[in-house]
Design a protein around this motif. Structure first.
Motif, PDB file in Angstrom:
ATOM      1  N   THR A   1      -5.559   5.543  -1.689  1.00  0.00           N
ATOM      2  CA  THR A   1      -4.694   4.599  -1.001  1.00  0.00           C
ATOM      3  C   THR A   1      -5.458   3.859   0.094  1.00  0.00           C
TER       4      THR A   1
ATOM      5  N   HIS B   1       1.436   6.613  -6.850  1.00  0.00           N
ATOM      6  CA  HIS B   1       0.228   7.376  -7.146  1.00  0.00           C
ATOM      7  C   HIS B   1       0.437   8.876  -6.908  1.00  0.00           C
TER       8      HIS B   1
ATOM      9  N   PRO C   1      -4.762  10.850  -4.216  1.00  0.00           N
ATOM     10  CA  PRO C   1      -4.093   9.570  -3.971  1.00  0.00           C
ATOM     11  C   PRO C   1      -4.199   9.075  -2.526  1.00  0.00           C
ATOM     12  N   LEU C   2      -4.215   9.970  -1.571  1.00  0.00           N
ATOM     13  CA  LEU C   2      -4.330   9.524  -0.186  1.00  0.00           C
ATOM     14  C   LEU C   2      -5.679   8.863   0.065  1.00  0.00           C
TER      15      LEU C   2
ATOM     16  N   TYR D   1       2.427   1.703  -3.433  1.00  0.00           N
ATOM     17  CA  TYR D   1       1.402   2.185  -4.366  1.00  0.00           C
ATOM     18  C   TYR D   1       1.112   3.665  -4.127  1.00  0.00           C
ATOM     19  N   MET D   2       1.064   4.073  -2.864  1.00  0.00           N
ATOM     20  CA  MET D   2       0.801   5.470  -2.540  1.00  0.00           C
ATOM     21  C   MET D   2       1.891   6.379  -3.127  1.00  0.00           C
ATOM     22  N   CYS D   3       3.145   5.988  -2.991  1.00  0.00           N
ATOM     23  CA  CYS D   3       4.248   6.793  -3.527  1.00  0.00           C
ATOM     24  C   CYS D   3       4.144   6.944  -5.039  1.00  0.00           C
TER      25      CYS D   3
ATOM     26  N   THR E   1       0.828  -1.205   0.000  1.00  0.00           N
ATOM     27  CA  THR E   1       0.000   0.000   0.000  1.00  0.00           C
ATOM     28  C   THR E   1       0.860   1.252   0.000  1.00  0.00           C
TER      29      THR E   1
END
Length: 71
Positions: A45, A15, A41-42, A11-13, A8
């Motif tokens: 996420t 995104h 994105p947050l 993926y957040m980075c 996760t």
């Protein structure tokens, strides 16, 4: 850290980078791009984390639906 949380965060980075780049190209504004890149994105996420949990098995909603359909 669990695999789900590590995935996760990764993926957040990714995104955040994509979101910022697209928003900057479209707006030309660092401030607007930064705001969009942080908010969207947050939120996504958090949704992704729960999506992964549901798909990873256990008693997630997809397993329950499958069990009822075939049980």
């Amino acid at each position: 850290m669990s695999r789900d949380l590590t995935k996760t965060f990764s993926y957040m980075c990714l995104h955040l980078l994509v979101g910022f780049t697209v928003a900057y190209v479209l707006t030309g504004s660092l401030a607007v791009a930064g705001g969009i890149a942080l908010i969207e994105p947050l939120v996504n996420t958090v949704a992704f984390y729960f999506h992964e949990r549901a798909w990873s098995g256990g008693k997630g909603p997809l397993r329950l639906a499958h069990a009822h359909a075939h049980g």
